[in-house]
Design a protein around this motif. Structure first.
Motif, short mmCIF file in Angstrom:
data_model
loop_
_atom_site.label_atom_id
_atom_site.label_comp_id
_atom_site.label_asym_id
_atom_site.label_seq_id
_atom_site.Cartn_x
_atom_site.Cartn_y
_atom_site.Cartn_z
N ALA A 1 0.85 -1.20 0.00
CA ALA A 1 0.00 0.00 0.00
C ALA A 1 0.88 1.25 0.00
O ALA A 1 0.60 2.22 -0.70
CB ALA A 1 -0.91 -0.01 1.23
N GLU A 2 1.95 1.18 0.78
CA GLU A 2 2.86 2.33 0.87
C GLU A 2 3.54 2.58 -0.49
O GLU A 2 3.60 3.72 -0.97
CB GLU A 2 3.90 2.03 1.96
CG GLU A 2 4.98 3.07 2.17
CD GLU A 2 4.40 4.40 2.68
OE1 GLU A 2 5.14 5.38 2.65
OE2 GLU A 2 3.20 4.46 3.07
N LEU B 1 2.42 1.68 -3.48
CA LEU B 1 1.41 2.17 -4.45
C LEU B 1 1.10 3.65 -4.20
O LEU B 1 0.94 4.43 -5.12
CB LEU B 1 0.13 1.32 -4.37
CG LEU B 1 0.26 -0.10 -4.92
CD1 LEU B 1 -1.02 -0.91 -4.64
CD2 LEU B 1 0.53 -0.10 -6.43
N ARG B 2 1.10 4.03 -2.93
CA ARG B 2 0.85 5.44 -2.60
C ARG B 2 1.99 6.32 -3.11
O ARG B 2 1.78 7.38 -3.71
CB ARG B 2 0.69 5.57 -1.07
CG ARG B 2 -0.10 6.77 -0.61
CD ARG B 2 -0.14 6.84 0.92
NE ARG B 2 1.18 6.75 1.54
CZ ARG B 2 2.08 7.72 1.57
NH1 ARG B 2 1.82 8.87 1.03
NH2 ARG B 2 3.26 7.53 2.15
N ALA C 1 1.71 6.56 -6.83
CA ALA C 1 0.61 7.45 -7.22
C ALA C 1 1.06 8.91 -7.12
O ALA C 1 0.74 9.73 -7.98
CB ALA C 1 -0.61 7.20 -6.36
N GLN C 2 1.84 9.21 -6.07
CA GLN C 2 2.36 10.59 -5.92
C GLN C 2 3.32 10.93 -7.05
O GLN C 2 3.40 12.05 -7.52
CB GLN C 2 3.12 10.73 -4.61
CG GLN C 2 2.24 10.97 -3.42
CD GLN C 2 3.03 10.89 -2.12
OE1 GLN C 2 4.25 10.76 -2.11
NE2 GLN C 2 2.32 10.94 -1.02
N GLU D 1 -7.14 -2.21 -3.84
CA GLU D 1 -5.85 -1.68 -3.36
C GLU D 1 -5.43 -0.48 -4.19
O GLU D 1 -4.93 0.53 -3.67
CB GLU D 1 -4.76 -2.76 -3.45
CG GLU D 1 -4.89 -3.86 -2.43
CD GLU D 1 -3.68 -4.81 -2.43
OE1 GLU D 1 -2.53 -4.36 -2.60
OE2 GLU D 1 -3.89 -6.02 -2.28
N ARG E 1 -7.47 2.55 -3.25
CA ARG E 1 -7.06 3.16 -1.97
C ARG E 1 -5.83 4.04 -2.14
O ARG E 1 -5.60 4.96 -1.36
CB ARG E 1 -6.73 2.07 -0.95
CG ARG E 1 -7.95 1.41 -0.39
CD ARG E 1 -7.67 0.77 0.96
NE ARG E 1 -8.77 -0.10 1.31
CZ ARG E 1 -8.71 -1.44 1.29
NH1 ARG E 1 -7.59 -2.06 0.98
NH2 ARG E 1 -9.77 -2.15 1.59
N ALA E 2 -5.03 3.73 -3.18
CA ALA E 2 -3.82 4.53 -3.44
C ALA E 2 -4.12 5.64 -4.44
O ALA E 2 -3.19 6.27 -4.95
CB ALA E 2 -2.71 3.63 -3.95
#
Ligand SMILES: C[S@@+](CC[C@H](N)C(=O)[O-])C[C@H]1O[C@@H](n2cnc3c(N)ncnc32)[C@H](O)[C@@H]1O
Length: 303
Positions: free
Chosen positions: A156-157, A159-160, A163-164, A278, A281-282
């Motif tokens: 998740a981290e 993918l976040r 995404a940034q 998932e 969420r990202a």
């Protein structure tokens, strides 16, 4: 980079169950052993991914119009060639922790694709994304189901962070191994030749060499298994008897009980719906999702 890895190792060894960060698998010898694994008949992943890329690379090129391809965890970058053939790139940026394999594969690609500028980066994709070039449109690829080696929290981290990192005209390309018959999964990680076992045990050798640790291979048996609850292959070793391992560089003494597991890697297997959640969420969304004929593996484009 080393201090991040040392810190991650300290935390992982003190966790329940005990773990080693999977980065330790990929020293020079480990990268060669992984290459040998990709040639095992039961290790279907690279061939299924190749099947998908052979059919859909043109569509990936048309959708993304990428001029820069960044591949995180590029390794030998064998399946990447389907993308290099289709994309019409200016720049290819292979990115990997394993320096020798990275430079060798970057050299081979530079020779085969002289029109593409090949710009390798040695780094850890969980910490060093700031090193990526920014000129786009960029396609950031994570092939070989490498993202499945991260647990859900780290995934998740990542993918976040991705995404940034992505701008409007960039895209993400993910190779994902899918949930399937357990016997086939277990066969993929427990070959009779012992190459996978040697690959996993090599993480202990690397930690002994780099951290002065006292892991004794004879105290452990190789034991991969399917974790039904998390839907991942849990790949590691089990202690044969009670003993203590010293890790002087981390000032740690780690006590193992008889039968206690040491996880060296997980390989998560995915389902489309859950993975799309998932992504969601990202703040990412899947634009395309293709599978091979047998439905073993998926390649997704997200933005
Ligand atoms: C499962 S292999 C896949 C290699 C290649 N993409 C393929 O499909 O054959 C994982 C690759 O990611 C690299 N890797 C693992 N963890 C990494 C990390 N945190 N940062 C950068 N590279 C990493 C390894 O060195 C290895 O080359």
């Amino acid at each position: 980079m080393r201090s991040d890895l040392f810190e991650a190792t300290r935390r992982s060894l003190q966790r329940e169950p005990k773990e080693l960060p999977p980065v330790w698998l990929y020293d020079e010898r480990g990268s060669l052993l992984y290459e040998a694994i990709t040639r095992l008949p039961d290790y279907y992943l690279p061939r299924r991914e190749a099947e998908i890329l052979a059919v859909h690379a043109g569509s990936i090129a048309a959708q993304t119009e990428a001029r820069t391809l960044i591949e995180l965890g590029s390794g030998s970058a064998r399946n990447t060639r389907f993308l290099l053939d289709a994309l019409g790139l200016e720049r290819f940026v292979p990115f990997d922790v394993s320096e020798r394999m990275l430079l060798e594969s970057a050299g081979a690609i530079a020779e085969a694709y002289p029109e593409v500028s090949v710009e390798p980066i040695v780094g850890n994709f969980e910490h060093d994304l700031a090193a990526l070039p920014t000129d786009g449109p960029r396609l950031i690829a994570l092939l070989g189901s490498t993202i499945g080696n991260l647990d859900p929290q780290h995934r998740a981290e990542l993918l976040r962070l991705l995404a940034q990192e992505l701008r409007e005209d960039d895209a993400l390309l993910l190779g994902l191994d899918l949930v399937k018959d357990v016997a086939r999964l277990e066969a993929a990680y427990h070959d009779r030749t012992g190459v996978t076992e040697a690959f996993v045990r090599n993480a202990l050798t690397a930690v002994n060499r780099e951290l002065g640790a006292t892991f004794d291979q004879r105290q452990f048996v190789y034991e991969p298994g399917w974790d039904l609850e998390h839907e991942w292959m849990d790949i590691g070793l089990r202690a044969l008897g009670p003993h203590v391992v010293a890790v002087p560089e981390l000032k740690l003494q780690i006590a193992f009980e008889r039968g206690e597991r040491l996880r060296v890697e997980i390989s998560s297997k995915f389902r489309r719906d859950a993975f799309e959640t998932e992504l969601d969420r990202a703040a990412l969304s899947a634009r395309s999702w293709w599978t091979d004929r047998l439905g073993d593996f998926a390649v997704a484009v997200a933005s």
